[in-house]
Design a protein around this motif. Structure first.
Motif, PDB file in Angstrom:
ATOM      1  N   ALA A 187       3.646   8.164 -25.095  1.00 21.56           N
ATOM      2  CA  ALA A 187       3.709   8.429 -23.855  1.00 21.56           C
ATOM      3  C   ALA A 187       4.830   7.797 -23.073  1.00 21.56           C
ATOM      4  CB  ALA A 187       2.397   7.883 -23.075  1.00 21.56           C
ATOM      5  N   GLY A 188       5.619   7.095 -24.070  1.00 15.21           N
ATOM      6  CA  GLY A 188       7.051   6.793 -23.443  1.00 15.21           C
ATOM      7  C   GLY A 188       6.706   5.156 -23.160  1.00 15.21           C
ATOM      8  N   GLY A 189       5.599   4.534 -23.695  1.00 15.85           N
ATOM      9  CA  GLY A 189       5.614   3.063 -23.641  1.00 15.85           C
ATOM     10  C   GLY A 189       6.554   2.129 -24.582  1.00 15.85           C
ATOM     11  N   SER A 190       6.568   0.870 -24.135  1.00 20.70           N
ATOM     12  CA  SER A 190       7.601   0.014 -25.092  1.00 20.70           C
ATOM     13  C   SER A 190       6.876  -0.453 -26.471  1.00 20.70           C
ATOM     14  CB  SER A 190       7.891  -1.172 -24.269  1.00 20.70           C
ATOM     15  OG  SER A 190       8.691  -0.683 -23.070  1.00 20.70           O
ATOM     16  N   ILE A 191       7.522  -0.854 -27.171  1.00 16.79           N
ATOM     17  CA  ILE A 191       7.077  -1.437 -28.575  1.00 16.79           C
ATOM     18  C   ILE A 191       7.094  -3.090 -28.213  1.00 16.79           C
ATOM     19  CG2 ILE A 191       7.353  -1.942 -30.808  1.00 16.79           C
ATOM     20  CD1 ILE A 191       8.761   0.958 -31.342  1.00 16.79           C
ATOM     21  N   ILE A 192       5.825  -3.361 -28.576  1.00 14.43           N
ATOM     22  CA  ILE A 192       5.557  -4.923 -28.012  1.00 14.43           C
ATOM     23  C   ILE A 192       5.395  -5.676 -29.726  1.00 14.43           C
ATOM     24  CG2 ILE A 192       4.352  -6.679 -26.945  1.00 14.43           C
ATOM     25  CD1 ILE A 192       3.683  -4.555 -25.066  1.00 14.43           C
ATOM     26  N   HIS A 193       5.943  -6.743 -29.828  1.00 11.75           N
ATOM     27  CA  HIS A 193       5.946  -7.208 -31.032  1.00 11.75           C
ATOM     28  C   HIS A 193       4.447  -7.778 -31.022  1.00 11.75           C
ATOM     29  CE1 HIS A 193       6.086 -10.430 -34.155  1.00 11.75           C
ATOM     30  NE2 HIS A 193       7.313  -9.739 -34.619  1.00 11.75           N
ATOM     31  N   PRO A 194       3.577  -7.729 -32.199  1.00 12.60           N
ATOM     32  CA  PRO A 194       2.266  -8.468 -31.980  1.00 12.60           C
ATOM     33  C   PRO A 194       2.094  -9.864 -31.861  1.00 12.60           C
ATOM     34  CG  PRO A 194       2.985  -7.624 -34.387  1.00 12.60           C
ATOM     35  CD  PRO A 194       3.817  -7.136 -33.468  1.00 12.60           C
ATOM     36  N   ALA A 195       2.995 -10.417 -32.065  1.00  7.42           N
ATOM     37  CA  ALA A 195       2.991 -12.116 -31.522  1.00  7.42           C
ATOM     38  C   ALA A 195       3.144 -12.125 -29.913  1.00  7.42           C
ATOM     39  CB  ALA A 195       4.234 -12.615 -32.398  1.00  7.42           C
ATOM     40  N   ILE A 196       3.426 -11.067 -29.348  1.00  6.29           N
ATOM     41  CA  ILE A 196       3.665 -11.531 -28.035  1.00  6.29           C
ATOM     42  C   ILE A 196       2.172 -11.176 -27.120  1.00  6.29           C
ATOM     43  CG2 ILE A 196       4.494 -10.459 -25.631  1.00  6.29           C
ATOM     44  CD1 ILE A 196       7.106  -9.802 -27.333  1.00  6.29           C
ATOM     45  N   LYS A 197       2.012 -12.219 -26.498  1.00  7.16           N
ATOM     46  CA  LYS A 197       0.593 -12.113 -25.754  1.00  7.16           C
ATOM     47  C   LYS A 197       0.774 -11.369 -24.365  1.00  7.16           C
ATOM     48  CE  LYS A 197      -1.273 -16.489 -27.731  1.00  7.16           C
ATOM     49  NZ  LYS A 197      -1.758 -17.833 -27.402  1.00  7.16           N
ATOM     50  N   ALA A 198       0.273 -10.102 -24.587  1.00  2.00           N
ATOM     51  CA  ALA A 198       0.759  -9.011 -23.290  1.00  2.00           C
ATOM     52  C   ALA A 198      -0.050  -8.189 -23.428  1.00  2.00           C
ATOM     53  CB  ALA A 198       2.092  -8.472 -23.488  1.00  2.00           C
ATOM     54  N   ILE A 199      -0.205  -7.277 -22.247  1.00  2.00           N
ATOM     55  CA  ILE A 199      -1.016  -5.861 -22.190  1.00  2.00           C
ATOM     56  C   ILE A 199       0.058  -5.131 -21.558  1.00  2.00           C
ATOM     57  CG2 ILE A 199      -2.965  -4.786 -21.104  1.00  2.00           C
ATOM     58  CD1 ILE A 199      -4.462  -7.383 -20.901  1.00  2.00           C
ATOM     59  N   ALA A 200      -0.006  -3.736 -22.155  1.00  3.07           N
ATOM     60  CA  ALA A 200       0.799  -2.788 -21.678  1.00  3.07           C
ATOM     61  C   ALA A 200      -0.004  -1.764 -20.652  1.00  3.07           C
ATOM     62  CB  ALA A 200       1.766  -2.176 -22.581  1.00  3.07           C
ATOM     63  N   LEU A 201       0.531  -1.309 -19.798  1.00 12.31           N
ATOM     64  CA  LEU A 201      -0.054  -0.201 -19.221  1.00 12.31           C
ATOM     65  C   LEU A 201       1.037   0.961 -18.799  1.00 12.31           C
ATOM     66  CD1 LEU A 201      -0.720  -2.964 -17.583  1.00 12.31           C
ATOM     67  CD2 LEU A 201      -2.252  -1.691 -16.030  1.00 12.31           C
ATOM     68  N   THR A 202       0.542   2.114 -19.467  1.00 15.26           N
ATOM     69  CA  THR A 202       1.545   3.217 -19.524  1.00 15.26           C
ATOM     70  C   THR A 202       1.011   4.237 -18.703  1.00 15.26           C
ATOM     71  OG1 THR A 202       2.373   2.267 -21.607  1.00 15.26           O
ATOM     72  CG2 THR A 202       2.790   4.701 -21.090  1.00 15.26           C
ATOM     73  N   PRO A 203       1.391   4.836 -17.705  1.00 15.83           N
ATOM     74  CA  PRO A 203       0.844   5.963 -17.190  1.00 15.83           C
ATOM     75  C   PRO A 203       1.128   7.338 -17.954  1.00 15.83           C
ATOM     76  CG  PRO A 203       2.687   5.512 -15.863  1.00 15.83           C
ATOM     77  CD  PRO A 203       2.617   4.322 -16.963  1.00 15.83           C
ATOM     78  N   LEU A 204      -0.097   8.305 -17.922  1.00 16.73           N
ATOM     79  CA  LEU A 204      -0.046   9.376 -18.591  1.00 16.73           C
ATOM     80  C   LEU A 204       0.278  10.619 -17.449  1.00 16.73           C
ATOM     81  CD1 LEU A 204      -3.260   9.300 -20.735  1.00 16.73           C
ATOM     82  CD2 LEU A 204      -0.910   9.530 -21.405  1.00 16.73           C
ATOM     83  N   CYS A 205       1.832  11.093 -17.643  1.00 10.61           N
ATOM     84  CA  CYS A 205       2.107  12.124 -16.658  1.00 10.61           C
ATOM     85  C   CYS A 205       1.889  11.939 -15.465  1.00 10.61           C
ATOM     86  CB  CYS A 205       1.387  13.694 -17.174  1.00 10.61           C
ATOM     87  SG  CYS A 205       1.733  14.074 -18.903  1.00 10.61           S
ATOM     88  N   PRO A 206       2.579  10.811 -14.819  1.00 13.89           N
ATOM     89  CA  PRO A 206       2.315  10.654 -13.364  1.00 13.89           C
ATOM     90  C   PRO A 206       2.870  11.705 -12.705  1.00 13.89           C
ATOM     91  CG  PRO A 206       3.875   9.203 -14.414  1.00 13.89           C
ATOM     92  CD  PRO A 206       3.217  10.006 -15.535  1.00 13.89           C
ATOM     93  N   HIS A 207       2.279  11.857 -11.315  1.00  9.43           N
ATOM     94  CA  HIS A 207       3.035  12.897 -10.354  1.00  9.43           C
ATOM     95  C   HIS A 207       4.322  12.209  -9.573  1.00  9.43           C
ATOM     96  CE1 HIS A 207       3.287  15.358  -6.732  1.00  9.43           C
ATOM     97  NE2 HIS A 207       3.201  16.386  -7.753  1.00  9.43           N
ATOM     98  N   ARG A 208       4.056  10.952  -9.658  1.00 11.48           N
ATOM     99  CA  ARG A 208       5.259  10.011  -9.051  1.00 11.48           C
ATOM    100  C   ARG A 208       6.216   9.859  -9.889  1.00 11.48           C
ATOM    101  NH1 ARG A 208       3.038   5.505  -5.545  1.00 11.48           N
ATOM    102  NH2 ARG A 208       2.668   7.098  -4.164  1.00 11.48           N
ATOM    103  N   LEU A 209       7.617  10.432  -9.854  1.00 11.34           N
ATOM    104  CA  LEU A 209       8.658  10.244 -11.106  1.00 11.34           C
ATOM    105  C   LEU A 209       9.089   8.589 -11.215  1.00 11.34           C
ATOM    106  CD1 LEU A 209      10.754  13.395 -10.668  1.00 11.34           C
ATOM    107  CD2 LEU A 209       8.429  12.882 -12.211  1.00 11.34           C
ATOM    108  N   SER A 210       8.628   8.146 -10.251  1.00 10.57           N
ATOM    109  CA  SER A 210       9.051   6.638 -10.212  1.00 10.57           C
ATOM    110  C   SER A 210       8.212   5.670 -11.145  1.00 10.57           C
ATOM    111  CB  SER A 210       9.387   5.816  -8.813  1.00 10.57           C
ATOM    112  OG  SER A 210       8.057   6.002  -8.164  1.00 10.57           O
ATOM    113  N   SER A 211       6.860   6.083 -11.243  1.00 15.37           N
ATOM    114  CA  SER A 211       6.166   5.489 -12.266  1.00 15.37           C
ATOM    115  C   SER A 211       6.736   5.070 -13.618  1.00 15.37           C
ATOM    116  CB  SER A 211       4.816   6.087 -12.059  1.00 15.37           C
ATOM    117  OG  SER A 211       4.281   6.421 -10.969  1.00 15.37           O
ATOM    118  N   ARG A 212       6.522   3.744 -13.814  1.00 15.86           N
ATOM    119  CA  ARG A 212       6.933   3.485 -15.138  1.00 15.86           C
ATOM    120  C   ARG A 212       5.975   2.486 -15.756  1.00 15.86           C
ATOM    121  NH1 ARG A 212       9.631   7.050 -14.472  1.00 15.86           N
ATOM    122  NH2 ARG A 212      11.842   7.398 -14.733  1.00 15.86           N
ATOM    123  N   PRO A 213       6.056   2.363 -17.204  1.00 12.08           N
ATOM    124  CA  PRO A 213       4.939   1.426 -18.072  1.00 12.08           C
ATOM    125  C   PRO A 213       5.352  -0.029 -17.260  1.00 12.08           C
ATOM    126  CG  PRO A 213       6.260   2.820 -19.596  1.00 12.08           C
ATOM    127  CD  PRO A 213       6.682   3.149 -18.182  1.00 12.08           C
TER     128      PRO A 213
END
Length: 288
Positions: A187-213
């Motif tokens: 869906a166009g999200g970033s690859i995150i190394h498993p050692a990084i403590k993070a949560i990724a939010l990736t929109p699915l086909c957003p109507h607003r083109l400025s929406s980004r992960p």
């Protein structure tokens, strides 16, 4: 590391390639005279073979690891079982990609090396979702808000009680670093190394083109509010590909889960080598 003494085998798929890989692994363990048992479901997947090796009542501390044979989908299914019984996982890859499975069934010398004690473990964290009806579930890869009807979902996103955006989209993928190479990647999200403590939010086909992960710290609390009765009835929440409920969903809260999964890797394992191999990245832009 400590040698591994007693294996619990997990097989889910009945596809011929997976069954053959499982039989090869079992024969290898028998050759090594290494103690092992199968789950009830695993024996069923193998057509009833090795029924004399089934352990239908897994006692605590009977096994010190689990061998999972299949692809990443099988490992995701086995993860909850492994976490429940506090068993680290060795993945035997007989699926299509297999980001989480390191051992090839055609070269079980690596498995022998691991069982002898030459390995290292890696912690993979999970996410927890709580719906408005207090239904809860956890996921190793991702929690996905998606739509059941052919119309966009309308929702509002809050992170740590701060309003982030109002969105019209097909949905939203909330993934762990482990899940960043799964649905979120396509869906166009970033690859995150498993050692990084993070949560990724990736929109699915957003109507607003400025929406980004967006990538946020792992201790963030994410709230999704469905803002219309239509969206509440159309919404579907799934964890690692398994649907939670089809009831109207008003709100979903996602946060870091208290439990974690332990993966066992061979001594030569390198995350970036795995990426290059699984994603078919070229080593050089020049041809030899």
């Amino acid at each position: 590391m400590t040698p591994l003494h007693h294996s619990l085998i997990f097989v889910k798929s009945q596809e011929p390639a997976v069954v053959q890989a499982a039989v090869t692994v079992i024969q290898h363990l028998e050759h090594l005279k290494h103690p092992f048992a199968l789950t009830v479901a695993s024996a069923h997947a193998l057509g009833g073979a090795y029924s004399d090796r089934v352990d239908s009542n897994i006692a605590p501390k009977t096994y010190d690891h689990m061998i999972v044979i299949g692809g990443d989908g099988t490992l995701l299914s086995a993860a909850k079982y492994a976490i429940q019984h506090q068993l680290p996982i060795i993945g035997i890859n007989s699926g299509t990609v297999g980001f989480l499975a390191d051992v090839c069934p055609t070269d079980l010398r690596i498995l022998t090396t691991i069982l002898s004690g030459d390995y290292f473990t890696e912690t993979r964290h999970l996410l927890k979702v709580t719906l408005s009806d207090e239904t809860t579930a956890s996921a190793l890869n991702d929690i996905v808000l998606s739509r059941q009807a052919a119309r966009l979902l309308c929702y509002e996103l809050f992170i740590n009680d701060s309003f982030v955006c109002a969105q019209r989209a097909d949905g939203l993928i909330i993934s762990t670093p482990t899940g960043s190479t799964a649905y979120a990647l396509s869906a166009g999200g970033s690859i995150i190394h498993p050692a990084i403590k993070a949560i990724a939010l990736t929109p699915l086909c957003p109507h607003r083109l400025s929406s980004r992960p967006i990538i946020v710290p792992s201790d963030s609390i994410i709230d999704i509010h469905l803002t219309s009765p239509t969206a509440q009835h159309d919404a579907l929440v799934s964890c690692d590909g398994f649907d939670m409920t089809t009831a109207p969903i008003h709100q979903a809260t996602i946060q870091h889960a208290p439990e974690a999964l332990q993966l066992i890797h061979p001594p030569h394992y390198c995350y970036f080598e795995a990426l290059k191999h699984k994603l078919h990245w070229e080593r050089s832009l020049t041809s030899s």
